[in-house]
Design an enzyme around this catalytic site. Structure first.
Site, PDB file in Angstrom:
ATOM      1  N   ASP A   1       0.821  -1.217   0.000  1.00  0.00           N
ATOM      2  CA  ASP A   1       0.000   0.000   0.000  1.00  0.00           C
ATOM      3  C   ASP A   1       0.857   1.270   0.000  1.00  0.00           C
ATOM      4  O   ASP A   1       1.639   1.496   0.923  1.00  0.00           O
ATOM      5  CB  ASP A   1      -0.904   0.032   1.231  1.00  0.00           C
ATOM      6  CG  ASP A   1      -1.850  -1.167   1.302  1.00  0.00           C
ATOM      7  OD1 ASP A   1      -1.391  -2.295   1.071  1.00  0.00           O
ATOM      8  OD2 ASP A   1      -3.036  -0.967   1.597  1.00  0.00           O
TER       9      ASP A   1
ATOM     10  N   GLU B   1      -4.368   2.214  -2.774  1.00  0.00           N
ATOM     11  CA  GLU B   1      -5.604   2.668  -2.136  1.00  0.00           C
ATOM     12  C   GLU B   1      -5.410   3.759  -1.088  1.00  0.00           C
ATOM     13  O   GLU B   1      -6.375   4.385  -0.679  1.00  0.00           O
ATOM     14  CB  GLU B   1      -6.350   1.486  -1.530  1.00  0.00           C
ATOM     15  CG  GLU B   1      -5.758   0.934  -0.272  1.00  0.00           C
ATOM     16  CD  GLU B   1      -6.834   0.401   0.663  1.00  0.00           C
ATOM     17  OE1 GLU B   1      -8.005   0.347   0.281  1.00  0.00           O
ATOM     18  OE2 GLU B   1      -6.476   0.055   1.806  1.00  0.00           O
ATOM     19  N   ASN B   2      -4.164   3.988  -0.653  1.00  0.00           N
ATOM     20  CA  ASN B   2      -3.902   5.062   0.322  1.00  0.00           C
ATOM     21  C   ASN B   2      -2.982   6.139  -0.243  1.00  0.00           C
ATOM     22  O   ASN B   2      -2.363   6.883   0.508  1.00  0.00           O
ATOM     23  CB  ASN B   2      -3.263   4.470   1.578  1.00  0.00           C
ATOM     24  CG  ASN B   2      -4.192   3.521   2.296  1.00  0.00           C
ATOM     25  OD1 ASN B   2      -5.262   3.903   2.752  1.00  0.00           O
ATOM     26  ND2 ASN B   2      -3.790   2.261   2.387  1.00  0.00           N
TER      27      ASN B   2
ATOM     28  N   ASN C   1     -10.521  -1.442   0.304  1.00  0.00           N
ATOM     29  CA  ASN C   1     -11.720  -0.817   0.864  1.00  0.00           C
ATOM     30  C   ASN C   1     -11.684   0.702   0.797  1.00  0.00           C
ATOM     31  O   ASN C   1     -12.737   1.350   0.837  1.00  0.00           O
ATOM     32  CB  ASN C   1     -11.924  -1.265   2.315  1.00  0.00           C
ATOM     33  CG  ASN C   1     -10.720  -0.994   3.185  1.00  0.00           C
ATOM     34  OD1 ASN C   1      -9.615  -1.451   2.890  1.00  0.00           O
ATOM     35  ND2 ASN C   1     -10.908  -0.247   4.253  1.00  0.00           N
ATOM     36  N   HIS C   2     -10.496   1.322   0.693  1.00  0.00           N
ATOM     37  CA  HIS C   2     -10.414   2.784   0.591  1.00  0.00           C
ATOM     38  C   HIS C   2     -10.515   3.286  -0.852  1.00  0.00           C
ATOM     39  O   HIS C   2     -10.378   4.484  -1.091  1.00  0.00           O
ATOM     40  CB  HIS C   2      -9.108   3.280   1.210  1.00  0.00           C
ATOM     41  CG  HIS C   2      -9.049   3.143   2.700  1.00  0.00           C
ATOM     42  ND1 HIS C   2     -10.011   3.662   3.535  1.00  0.00           N
ATOM     43  CD2 HIS C   2      -8.148   2.511   3.502  1.00  0.00           C
ATOM     44  CE1 HIS C   2      -9.705   3.375   4.787  1.00  0.00           C
ATOM     45  NE2 HIS C   2      -8.585   2.665   4.793  1.00  0.00           N
TER      46      HIS C   2
ATOM     47  N   HIS D   1      -6.760  -8.391  -0.241  1.00  0.00           N
ATOM     48  CA  HIS D   1      -6.745  -7.196   0.593  1.00  0.00           C
ATOM     49  C   HIS D   1      -7.689  -7.415   1.781  1.00  0.00           C
ATOM     50  O   HIS D   1      -8.904  -7.369   1.629  1.00  0.00           O
ATOM     51  CB  HIS D   1      -7.207  -5.995  -0.253  1.00  0.00           C
ATOM     52  CG  HIS D   1      -6.991  -4.677   0.405  1.00  0.00           C
ATOM     53  ND1 HIS D   1      -5.793  -3.992   0.317  1.00  0.00           N
ATOM     54  CD2 HIS D   1      -7.803  -3.895   1.152  1.00  0.00           C
ATOM     55  CE1 HIS D   1      -5.879  -2.857   0.970  1.00  0.00           C
ATOM     56  NE2 HIS D   1      -7.096  -2.777   1.492  1.00  0.00           N
TER      57      HIS D   1
ATOM     58  N   HIS E   1      -3.164  -4.475   2.903  1.00  0.00           N
ATOM     59  CA  HIS E   1      -4.109  -3.777   3.776  1.00  0.00           C
ATOM     60  C   HIS E   1      -3.557  -3.472   5.155  1.00  0.00           C
ATOM     61  O   HIS E   1      -3.815  -2.397   5.686  1.00  0.00           O
ATOM     62  CB  HIS E   1      -5.433  -4.531   3.926  1.00  0.00           C
ATOM     63  CG  HIS E   1      -6.432  -3.827   4.812  1.00  0.00           C
ATOM     64  ND1 HIS E   1      -6.975  -2.601   4.483  1.00  0.00           N
ATOM     65  CD2 HIS E   1      -6.987  -4.173   6.005  1.00  0.00           C
ATOM     66  CE1 HIS E   1      -7.825  -2.237   5.443  1.00  0.00           C
ATOM     67  NE2 HIS E   1      -7.837  -3.168   6.375  1.00  0.00           N
TER      68      HIS E   1
ATOM     69  N   HIS F   1      -0.395  -3.136   6.163  1.00  0.00           N
ATOM     70  CA  HIS F   1       0.763  -2.235   6.099  1.00  0.00           C
ATOM     71  C   HIS F   1       1.990  -2.724   6.863  1.00  0.00           C
ATOM     72  O   HIS F   1       2.978  -1.990   6.947  1.00  0.00           O
ATOM     73  CB  HIS F   1       0.407  -0.827   6.614  1.00  0.00           C
ATOM     74  CG  HIS F   1      -0.586  -0.095   5.781  1.00  0.00           C
ATOM     75  ND1 HIS F   1      -0.707   1.285   5.814  1.00  0.00           N
ATOM     76  CD2 HIS F   1      -1.527  -0.524   4.905  1.00  0.00           C
ATOM     77  CE1 HIS F   1      -1.683   1.665   4.994  1.00  0.00           C
ATOM     78  NE2 HIS F   1      -2.188   0.569   4.433  1.00  0.00           N
TER      79      HIS F   1
END
Length: 263
Positions: free
Chosen positions: A8, A39-40, A67-68, A152, A177, A179
């Protein structure tokens, strides 16, 4: 075929780490294709067109998410125009924007199928990724034996279960997810490369990328506060997977952990 999968990417520090460190990693490991979970990448939560394009301009071939994905609404029209550059988890309900699997290829035409899935333990009650995965694998196998799955999710058990579920059917299952890079990279009995979590591209002097003080405050008070991305000890983390293109089996999986100079 050698594939570099990066964990991520967290905010501007993660983007800078990828832009700075990725070219030397590609050369050092003779990497053919690069994938990053993005996603982040916009401010620590979500993806924007700008952060997606920065990663793609840094020699990344494909972006996955989780999910983000939905946090920054401006990404939705962009992904509709670029469905094969950014994936969202395939097990969102039918009709969700974007797509959850695709095929990318090297300049000389070698193909890699990629599937993005999201877990359900401690997360949203999405469609069952374990039921959906074999269907997507069968579809991708019409084009290539080489397939990578980004799983994820929160629970290490769910990631390990997906590895067991797809062992021998795909080239690699990599967890994202949480990290935190795990030290359990291995080739499963059926020839599938696996790691519970590839880690993140972002600041390790943090709580999974966010300023420590803000995270501690949230745990102490149980009140929401605005997360801010930390800045120190910025690392690029991921794995390099060597895949036999004829069989689709993995030959090796190697962890990557490289610090951004000056942090």
């Amino acid at each position: 075929m050698k594939v570099l999968f990066m964990g991520d990417v967290v905010g501007k520090p993660g983007l800078l780490a990828v832009r700075t460190l990725l070219p030397r990693l590609i050369g050092r490991h003779s990497v053919d294709l690069v994938i990053a979970n993005a996603e982040n990448s916009e401010g620590g939560a979500g993806i924007s067109p700008e952060s997606a394009e920065q990663l793609l301009a840094s020699e990344v071939n494909l972006l996955t998410s989780g999910n983000h994905f939905w946090t920054k609404k401006q990404i939705l029209p962009w992904v509709e125009e670029n469905p094969h550059l950014l994936l969202r988890p395939a097990n969102y309900p039918k009709g969700a924007p974007g797509r959850g699997h695709t095929v990318i290829q090297t300049p000389d035409g070698r193909k890699l199928g990629v599937i993005n899935l999201e877990g359900r333990v401690f997360m949203k009650p999405l469609d069952n990724p374990f039921a959906l995965a074999p269907e997507l694998v069968a579809e991708l196998r019409k084009q290539t034996n080489c397939i990578l799955v980004d799983m994820h999710c929160e629970a290490t058990s769910e990631k390990n279960a997906m590895g067991a579920h797809l062992d021998g059917k795909v080239s690699a299952v990599v967890g994202t997810h949480t990290h935190v890079q795990t030290a359990d990279e291995r080739i499963l009995p059926g020839g599938t490369a696996f790691i519970t979590d590839v880690g993140m591209c972002g600041p390790l002097d943090s709580v999974i990328g966010i300023r420590k003080e803000l995270s501690v405050e949230r745990f102490l008070t149980l009140r929401h506060n605005q997360y801010e991305v930390a800045k120190n000890l910025v690392y690029l983390q991921g794995v390099v997977i060597d895949i036999n293109e004829q069989t689709g089996k993995a030959r090796s999986i190697e962890r990557v952990r490289e610090q951004l100079p000056g942090t």
